[in-house]
Design an enzyme around this catalytic site. Structure first.
Site, PDB file in Angstrom:
ATOM      1  N   GLY A  35      32.310 -56.854 -52.491  1.00  0.00           N
ATOM      2  CA  GLY A  35      32.819 -58.011 -51.770  1.00  0.00           C
ATOM      3  C   GLY A  35      33.661 -58.919 -52.635  1.00  0.00           C
ATOM      4  N   GLU A  54      31.759 -61.914 -63.847  1.00  0.00           N
ATOM      5  CA  GLU A  54      30.751 -60.884 -63.623  1.00  0.00           C
ATOM      6  C   GLU A  54      29.936 -60.708 -64.889  1.00  0.00           C
ATOM      7  OE1 GLU A  54      28.188 -58.798 -62.445  1.00  0.00           O
ATOM      8  OE2 GLU A  54      29.645 -58.838 -60.813  1.00  0.00           O
ATOM      9  N   GLU A 216      16.004 -41.250 -49.016  1.00  0.00           N
ATOM     10  CA  GLU A 216      17.050 -40.554 -49.776  1.00  0.00           C
ATOM     11  C   GLU A 216      16.533 -40.038 -51.111  1.00  0.00           C
ATOM     12  OE1 GLU A 216      20.884 -42.953 -47.908  1.00  0.00           O
ATOM     13  OE2 GLU A 216      19.925 -43.680 -49.743  1.00  0.00           O
ATOM     14  N   ARG A 233       4.304 -47.706 -44.473  1.00  0.00           N
ATOM     15  CA  ARG A 233       3.323 -48.439 -43.678  1.00  0.00           C
ATOM     16  C   ARG A 233       3.362 -48.123 -42.185  1.00  0.00           C
ATOM     17  NH1 ARG A 233       4.064 -54.571 -45.528  1.00  0.00           N
ATOM     18  NH2 ARG A 233       6.263 -53.969 -45.283  1.00  0.00           N
ATOM     19  N   THR A 345      27.772 -52.011 -47.907  1.00  0.00           N
ATOM     20  CA  THR A 345      29.016 -52.206 -48.655  1.00  0.00           C
ATOM     21  C   THR A 345      30.231 -52.388 -47.746  1.00  0.00           C
ATOM     22  OG1 THR A 345      28.207 -51.032 -50.603  1.00  0.00           O
ATOM     23  CG2 THR A 345      30.588 -51.135 -50.318  1.00  0.00           C
ATOM     24  N   HIS A 471      35.996 -25.751 -31.763  1.00  0.00           N
ATOM     25  CA  HIS A 471      35.016 -24.659 -31.718  1.00  0.00           C
ATOM     26  C   HIS A 471      35.322 -23.616 -32.796  1.00  0.00           C
ATOM     27  CE1 HIS A 471      32.056 -22.043 -29.846  1.00  0.00           C
ATOM     28  NE2 HIS A 471      32.925 -21.048 -30.011  1.00  0.00           N
TER      29      HIS A 471
END
EC number: 1.8.1.7
Length: 498
Positions: A35, A54, A216, A233, A345, A471
């Site tokens: 972002g 950063e 994942e 859970r 994201t 197809h």
């Protein structure tokens, strides 16, 4: 929308600006993830003078470690997808035998080699993101950013030097961090950050969580040969997704040898000579080399100095914004996971693009959170767009039509793999509009991305039916489902606690 936002209105961009004051920057951004970088580049393209800060780069994040590119590039979507590719080859090699490939020798998996390739790639992407900023004329500062006042940012560099910059607008794009459960021995577990950078491959893994990260990593490690126990859970994993598709994913996970522990939580972790002893709330004991906590993420907002400046945030630390991504302080804005709106994201990219368009492009633009596609990169993957059956039944006044197709993919008929692909359409019976689509099977994300365009454009079931399919392909099933599987009365809340 997951949370209440401030009341919106056409944003007054002069509000919060000191008349006649000369600022160091038109925009200063804290956080150079997806972002932040998008907002910086687009704002600069509109003519703004932009600065961005950063934290120093490292694959494993902390309060003082980050890296240009953010979670997705360094310790999220990208490295995870690389590991998913790596894990998929195990099954592909087995499936290849019936296609004439003779595997006469043992095929060994080299975790360290894959890890190095993954690291090389995120280093490459980190460099690309830095060049994108530089090429856009954005000034990058390495260090920790804090808000000193509504129009001032303080950056603490690695050597402790503090730099101060004034800005007409400040954008917070600091993302989120993985959470840890409060249980005895939690320090023995890891989060997804560490899971992507383990020095040794775990032969035995216990994963706590039922969300997409948990599912994942269960697929990744199992695909590479690990013994995996997935503890969650609810009755089914992936809460919030279509219940029917959740059951399909659970069946596939079990079919590939993953041990599921529904309606279960972890009570304690104990270090032993044989590994980590995991005790569940049912008293069951498991032994693991690695225990992964995939129990959610929290906004990165604690060290921003929000309280002193008066920026409003909720109990979870998420910054409260209006529909234009503006906080209660007119000069301060926020996008991405730190606002906890929809933590993906592509959504952060959308919010950042529209922020730049609103503030510097002369067009007030609100993000649209309807019909956003999702993917869970388990093996095989799940992908969805629009409303689930449960959401449609609750939100639609009339009846809801459900169309499903369950079939054995052509590839599996030769390989012998016993794993069905399942596809589903949710349709408003009164308007014929397709409200949602789901698919669990090979290439689901690639296929559903195309379906998402049709649903975003308001396509009807008749228009799906009139489309000629390719197809042979799995994708053609989306345009050949003629007979409804069931009709469900709308306007009622489904009874589900799965």
């Amino acid at each position: 929308m997951a949370r209440k936002m401030l009341n919106d209105g056409e944003p007054d961009l002069k509000k919060g600006e000191e008349q006649g004051k000369v600022y160091d920057f038109d925009l200063f951004i804290i956080g150079a993830g997806s972002g932040g970088v998008r907002a910086a580049r687009f704002s600069s393209n509109f003519g703004a003078k932009v600065g961005i800060c950063e934290l120093p780069f490292h694959p494993i994040s902390s309060e003082t470690i980050g890296g240009v590119g953010g979670t997705c590039v360094i310790r999220g979507c990208v490295p995870k997808k690389i590991l998913v590719y790596g894990a998929s080859y195990g099954g592909e090699l087995q499936d290849a035998r019936n296609f004439g490939w003779e595997l006469n020798e043992n095929v060994d998996f080299n975790w360290k080699k894959l890890l190095q390739k993954k690291t090389d790639e995120i280093n490459r992407l980190n460099g690309i993101y830095k060049r994108l900023l530089s090429n856009a004329g954005v000034k990058l500062f390495e260090g920790e950013g804090k808000i000193a006042s509504p129009n001032e940012v303080e950056v603490t560099q690695l050597d402790g030097t503090k730099l101060s910059y004034s800005a007409k607008h400040i954008l917070i794009a600091t993302g989120s961090r993985a959470q840890r459960p409060n249980i005895p021995g939690q320090e023995l577990g890891i989060t997804s950050d560490e899971a992507l950078s383990l020095e040794e491959f775990p032969k035995r893994a216990v994963i706590l969580g039922g969300g997409y990260i948990a599912v994942e990593f269960a697929s990744i490690w199992r695909g590479m040969g690990s013994s995996v126990n997935l503890v969650f859970r609810k009755e089914l994993p992936l809460r919030g997704f279509d219940d029917e598709m959740r059951a399909v994913v659970a069946r596939n996970l079990e079919g590939r040898g993953i041990n599921l522990h529904p309606r279960t939580n972890l009570a304690q972790l104990i270090k032993t000579e044989d590994g980590i002893k995991v005790i569940t709330d049912h008293g069951e004991e498991l032994i693991a080399d690695v225990v992964l906590f995939a129990t959610g993420r929290s906004p990165n907002s604690k060290r921003l100095n929000l309280e002193k400046v008066g920026v409003e945030f909720d109990k979870a630390g998420a910054i409260v914004v209006d529909e234009y991504s503006r906080t209660n302080i007119p000069s301060i804005w926020a996008v991405g996971d730190v606002t906890n709106r929809l933590n993906l994201t592509p959504v952060a990219l959308m919010e950042a693009s529209l922020f730049a368009k609103t503030v510097f492009g002369g067009q007030a633009s609100k993000p649209d959170y309807n019909d956003i596609p999702y993917a869970v990169f388990c093996i095989p993957p799940l992908s969805v767009v629009g409303l689930s059956e449960e959401q449609a039944v609750e939100q639609t006044k009339g009846d809801v039509l459900i169309f499903t197709s369950t079939f054995n993919p052509m590839k599996n008929t030769i390989s012998g793999r016993q794993e069905k692909t399942v596809m589903k359409l949710v349709v408003d019976a009164q308007t014929d509009k397709v409200l949602g689509a789901s698919m669990c099977g090979p290439d689901a994300p690639e296929i559903v991305q195309g379906i998402a365009i049709a649903i975003k454009c308001g396509a009807t079931k008749a228009q799906f039916d009139s489309t000629v399919g390719i197809h042979p392909s799995s994708a053609e099933e989306f345009v050949t489902m003629r007979s409804e599987t069931r009709r469900v009365t709308g306007g009622v809340k489904p009874k589900t606690n799965l």
